[in-house]
Design an enzyme around this catalytic site. Sequence first.
Site, PDB file in Angstrom:
ATOM      1  CG  MET A  30      -1.898  -1.211   1.166  1.00 26.36           C
ATOM      2  SD  MET A  30      -3.408  -0.987   2.103  1.00 26.36           S
ATOM      3  CE  MET A  30      -2.755  -0.752   3.747  1.00 26.36           C
ATOM      4  CG  LEU A  33       7.411   1.612  -1.067  1.00 31.32           C
ATOM      5  CD1 LEU A  33       8.249   1.386  -2.328  1.00 31.32           C
ATOM      6  CD2 LEU A  33       6.528   0.400  -0.781  1.00 31.32           C
ATOM      7  CG  HIS A  34       8.571   0.297   5.880  1.00 32.39           C
ATOM      8  ND1 HIS A  34       8.836  -1.049   5.871  1.00 32.39           N
ATOM      9  CD2 HIS A  34       7.252   0.408   6.183  1.00 32.39           C
ATOM     10  CE1 HIS A  34       7.751  -1.716   6.187  1.00 32.39           C
ATOM     11  NE2 HIS A  34       6.760  -0.852   6.367  1.00 32.39           N
ATOM     12  CG  HIS A  37       6.871  -1.939   2.073  1.00 31.70           C
ATOM     13  ND1 HIS A  37       6.818  -0.747   2.739  1.00 31.70           N
ATOM     14  CD2 HIS A  37       5.648  -2.507   2.223  1.00 31.70           C
ATOM     15  CE1 HIS A  37       5.610  -0.583   3.265  1.00 31.70           C
ATOM     16  NE2 HIS A  37       4.880  -1.640   2.980  1.00 31.70           N
ATOM     17  CD  GLN A  61      -5.974  -3.833   2.673  1.00 35.33           C
ATOM     18  OE1 GLN A  61      -5.781  -4.275   1.548  1.00 35.33           O
ATOM     19  NE2 GLN A  61      -5.057  -3.956   3.620  1.00 35.33           N
ATOM     20  N   GLY A 147       5.118 -10.154   4.259  1.00 32.12           N
ATOM     21  CA  GLY A 147       5.886  -9.983   5.485  1.00 32.12           C
ATOM     22  C   GLY A 147       5.301 -10.763   6.641  1.00 32.12           C
ATOM     23  CD  GLN A 148       7.782 -13.796  11.460  1.00 36.51           C
ATOM     24  OE1 GLN A 148       8.852 -14.104  10.937  1.00 36.51           O
ATOM     25  NE2 GLN A 148       7.610 -13.734  12.765  1.00 36.51           N
ATOM     26  CE  LYS A 149       3.897  -4.401  11.835  1.00 38.17           C
ATOM     27  NZ  LYS A 149       2.782  -4.078  10.983  1.00 38.17           N
ATOM     28  NE  ARG A 187      -2.925   1.484   9.688  1.00 38.38           N
ATOM     29  CZ  ARG A 187      -3.271   0.465   8.878  1.00 38.38           C
ATOM     30  NH1 ARG A 187      -2.520  -0.624   8.828  1.00 38.38           N
ATOM     31  NH2 ARG A 187      -4.344   0.542   8.122  1.00 38.38           N
TER      32      ARG A 187
END
Length: 284
Positions: A30, A33-34, A37, A61, A147-149, A187
């Site tokens: 979305m 980016l960091h 990502h 979503q 991502g596992q996040k 976020r």
Amino acid sequence: MLEFTTIPALRGWVFEQRTAGRRIGFVPTMGFLHEGHLRLVDEARRRTDAVAMSVFVNPLQFGPGEDLDRYPRDLPRDRALAAGRRVDALFVPEAAAIYPPGAEVLVVPGATADRWEGAVRPGHFTGVLTVVAKLFHLVAPDVACFGQKDIQQATLVRRMVRDLDWPVEIVVVPTVREPDGLALSSRNAYLGPEDRQQAVGLSAALRAGHDAWTAGERDASAIEAAMRARLAMFPGVRPEYISLVEPEALYPVAEALPGTIAMIAARVGSTRLIDNIILGQGLV
Ligand code: PAJ
């Protein structure tokens, strides 16, 4: 890096890759980016020949009253970061291209979506799976990285691919963290300086749980208690759930085995954060 905003243009690129015999890797995002990502991009590149990334803040979503309108966006920066990590194709569709008027068919997950995040955010995972399904059809990836996040999301995507016989390999990449342990998240931009300090409580609690497990504790409620005790040192963090679950359907467990997932969701100020670890792997 090529950039596409329309479905036909993207499909043209996908056709070219297939014709040239290239394997396609895909990273849906979305945006804003960091490094988390970008680590997914690295993984996709390692496994495939051509990497596509989507940047789309998916309205489906977000629930009413959630942060759709203020979700952080910075396309020029995303473009530069994606190009710097050698993304081949960036797909940035308009909402109207993804959801034309009259669209009504959805991908509705099963009971695994009703727990945890799904219980707090009804319909969230229907929105996620619907957009991921559409993007999978458009990009036709051989490999897609998550991502596992967002472990419940990754679990549900895996189940969708399995239940619908989709020939896509789903790769789950370990969570990328700040030096103090906070999981990177778009976020995190919402956190003021004081909330930012408190936010480290989530990863600190997970670490405490993992330490207890490493020391030999196998009783899930004792490990959860260790996590709550650590979290109590962060008065600015209000836990929503802290739970040990098995990795298939995310049912709570009584006994913590290697592979059991410790999950946490909490509010810090007005920001809702989630994090998790896999027992035996810890915080990487
Ligand atoms: P978004 O929150 O932008 O995340 C895109 C991908 O990056 C997800 O697979 C997420 O798990 C992963 N990610 C986020 N933070 C990470 C971190 N610190 N370390 C490793 N990976 C991380 O998740 C979504 O977007 C959307 O729901 C999407 C799948 C794109 C569907 O709209």
